[in-house]
Design a protein around this motif. Structure first.
Motif, PDB file in Angstrom:
ATOM      1  N   ARG A 114       0.631   4.258  -2.718  1.00 48.22           N
ATOM      2  CA  ARG A 114       0.528   5.503  -2.433  1.00 48.22           C
ATOM      3  C   ARG A 114       1.959   6.675  -3.240  1.00 48.22           C
ATOM      4  O   ARG A 114       1.194   7.747  -3.520  1.00 48.22           O
ATOM      5  CB  ARG A 114       0.801   5.858  -0.832  1.00 48.22           C
ATOM      6  CG  ARG A 114      -1.005   5.199  -0.574  1.00 48.22           C
ATOM      7  CD  ARG A 114      -1.014   5.328   1.229  1.00 48.22           C
ATOM      8  NE  ARG A 114      -1.206   6.512   1.282  1.00 48.22           N
ATOM      9  CZ  ARG A 114      -1.083   6.726   2.518  1.00 48.22           C
ATOM     10  NH1 ARG A 114      -0.684   6.260   3.544  1.00 48.22           N
ATOM     11  NH2 ARG A 114      -0.861   8.459   3.316  1.00 48.22           N
ATOM     12  N   GLN A 138      -4.281   5.664  -8.487  1.00 50.36           N
ATOM     13  CA  GLN A 138      -5.671   6.570  -8.065  1.00 50.36           C
ATOM     14  C   GLN A 138      -6.028   5.153  -7.607  1.00 50.36           C
ATOM     15  O   GLN A 138      -7.454   4.989  -7.249  1.00 50.36           O
ATOM     16  CB  GLN A 138      -6.246   7.555  -8.203  1.00 50.36           C
ATOM     17  CG  GLN A 138      -4.737   8.783  -9.091  1.00 50.36           C
ATOM     18  CD  GLN A 138      -5.452   9.320  -7.631  1.00 50.36           C
ATOM     19  OE1 GLN A 138      -6.119   8.924  -6.671  1.00 50.36           O
ATOM     20  NE2 GLN A 138      -4.885  10.183  -7.343  1.00 50.36           N
ATOM     21  N   VAL A 183       1.922   7.260  -6.495  1.00 55.18           N
ATOM     22  CA  VAL A 183      -0.086   8.263  -6.699  1.00 55.18           C
ATOM     23  C   VAL A 183      -1.021   7.238  -7.388  1.00 55.18           C
ATOM     24  O   VAL A 183      -1.443   7.415  -9.071  1.00 55.18           O
ATOM     25  CB  VAL A 183       0.027   9.001  -7.151  1.00 55.18           C
ATOM     26  CG1 VAL A 183      -0.533  10.435  -7.214  1.00 55.18           C
ATOM     27  CG2 VAL A 183       1.204  10.450  -6.139  1.00 55.18           C
ATOM     28  N   ASN A 242       0.654  -1.275   0.263  1.00 58.21           N
ATOM     29  CA  ASN A 242       0.160  -0.297   0.024  1.00 58.21           C
ATOM     30  C   ASN A 242       1.053   1.199   0.130  1.00 58.21           C
ATOM     31  O   ASN A 242      -0.064   2.163  -0.572  1.00 58.21           O
ATOM     32  CB  ASN A 242      -0.822  -0.238   1.268  1.00 58.21           C
ATOM     33  CG  ASN A 242      -1.967   1.470   0.809  1.00 58.21           C
ATOM     34  OD1 ASN A 242      -2.752   1.498   0.919  1.00 58.21           O
ATOM     35  ND2 ASN A 242      -2.177   2.016   2.057  1.00 58.21           N
ATOM     36  N   ASN A 243       1.980   1.099   0.179  1.00 65.53           N
ATOM     37  CA  ASN A 243       3.033   2.543   1.205  1.00 65.53           C
ATOM     38  C   ASN A 243       3.379   2.640  -0.523  1.00 65.53           C
ATOM     39  O   ASN A 243       3.053   3.554  -1.151  1.00 65.53           O
ATOM     40  CB  ASN A 243       3.667   1.950   1.910  1.00 65.53           C
ATOM     41  CG  ASN A 243       2.721   2.111   2.960  1.00 65.53           C
ATOM     42  OD1 ASN A 243       1.776   3.070   3.848  1.00 65.53           O
ATOM     43  ND2 ASN A 243       4.446   2.050   3.941  1.00 65.53           N
TER      44      ASN A 243
END
Length: 342
Positions: free
Chosen positions: A286, A291, A289, A282-283
């Motif tokens: 993120r 989406q 970016v 997940n990091n």
């Protein structure tokens, strides 16, 4: 008188037997020299995975609507299980890649998914991945004998040859064949070729939208194939209990996620190790970016419901995040309808 006769009789018997024994030994030696040497049979390496796939294909030969076929490339012959959608116009197709310790009809996940998703409008094609290559053995840093080679040469007073001197002066970690392709790179090419053949097979059935769904280590290879074909095909990606392959040179899933330009759903059963790995994925998403990256935890222990909860969760995430954009064919002379509320 009689006791003296026994040694004489024994000596006479031995003198008569020795020439006959020697003659038989000579004849046997001559015969063995004229016979061709015995050819040792080459020992075949066992292939338990291939035998397991053959047994699985036989077991599913009578399964309703499941087509057990063999997908062939230049280097592999892999079992595939095709399940057609129970729908007049299927939404698309899902390619399922198993974990390295399972098979295309694994009862805990792939069996309920490939059958259940077919009941809800998806063609499913489960593929047996080729057997992965183990890491190569590290180079020997010491001689096999108890005494090292330089010590032995010094003790004998002999000078090492030019080749031996070069070998001794070469660092241990030197790689004289740097141009060779690493085994894991070759294995990745084999997996990519299999997935490419699977896409062609589905396109021959007019299935243009494809989702790669990988379980366990198969999730890493699903992401690798999705990255390979994302520019040329309309794709989605689903990860289920994703794990990193054991080989050290295998693609890194966290790195692959940052290179994807397609929608991704990441579903995992929340245990201590799995939650930490999910946090790292997940990091990475993120930081890049992404989406269209969506993560969903499941209970660590799923109920004994033949995969009903798993199917419901996977199908729901696919329905919500991975559905293809509808293609609306409209007469150019007809004005577009205004959406309600606008």
């Amino acid at each position: 008188m009689k006791p003296k006769m026994k040694p004489i009789v024994c000596a006479l018997s031995l003198s008569l037997l020795l020439p006959a024994t020697q003659a038989r030994a000579a004849a046997s030696a001559a015969q063995s020299s004229t016979e061709p040497p015995t050819v040792l049979r080459v020992r075949a390496e066992p292939a338990p995975q291939q035998q397991g796939m053959l047994d699985l294909a036989r077991a599913l030969a009578q399964a309703p609507e499941t087509e057990a076929n063999w997908l062939e490339t230049n280097s592999d012959r892999s079992l595939t299980l095709y399940q057609p959608a129970i729908q007049a116009e299927p939404t698309g197709a899902i390619i399922l890649l198993p974990d390295e310790h399972s098979h295309p009809d694994w009862p805990e996940d792939l069996h309920p998914l490939r059958l259940g998703l077919a009941r809800h409008g998806w063609d499913t094609l489960a593929i047996a991945l080729p057997r992965s290559q183990p890491d190569p053995l590290p180079p020997r840093t010491r001689p096999a004998a108890g005494t090292s080679a330089p010590d032995s040469a010094a003790a004998s007073g002999a000078q090492p040859s030019g080749e031996a001197s070069a070998a001794l002066s070469t660092p241990v970690d030197a790689t004289p064949q740097d141009t060779e392709i690493a085994p894991m790179e070759l294995y990745a090419e084999r997996v990519i070729r299999l997935c490419e053949a699977a896409i062609r097979h589905l396109q021959s059935r007019q299935r243009d939208y494809v989702i790669f769904l990988g379980t366990g280590t198969g999730a890493t290879w699903a992401a690798r194939c999705a990255r390979e074909f994302q520019q040329s095909h309309l794709l989605g990606l689903a990860l289920l209990n994703a794990r990193q392959p054991g080989a050290t040179a295998a693609p890194q899933l966290t790195q692959l996620l940052t290179e994807l330009k397609l929608p991704v759903v990441d579903i995992y059963q929340a245990s201590e190790g799995a939650t930490e790995q999910a946090r790292l994925r997940n990091n990475s998403a993120r930081r890049a970016v992404l989406q269209s990256y969506h993560q969903r935890p499941l209970p660590a222990q799923l109920p004994a419901d033949n995969g009903a909860l798993l199917l419901r969760e996977v199908r729901g995430r696919i329905q919500r995040y991975l559905m293809p954009m509808p293609i609306i064919r409209q007469d150019p002379d007809t004005p577009a309808e205004q959406p309600p509320g606008r």
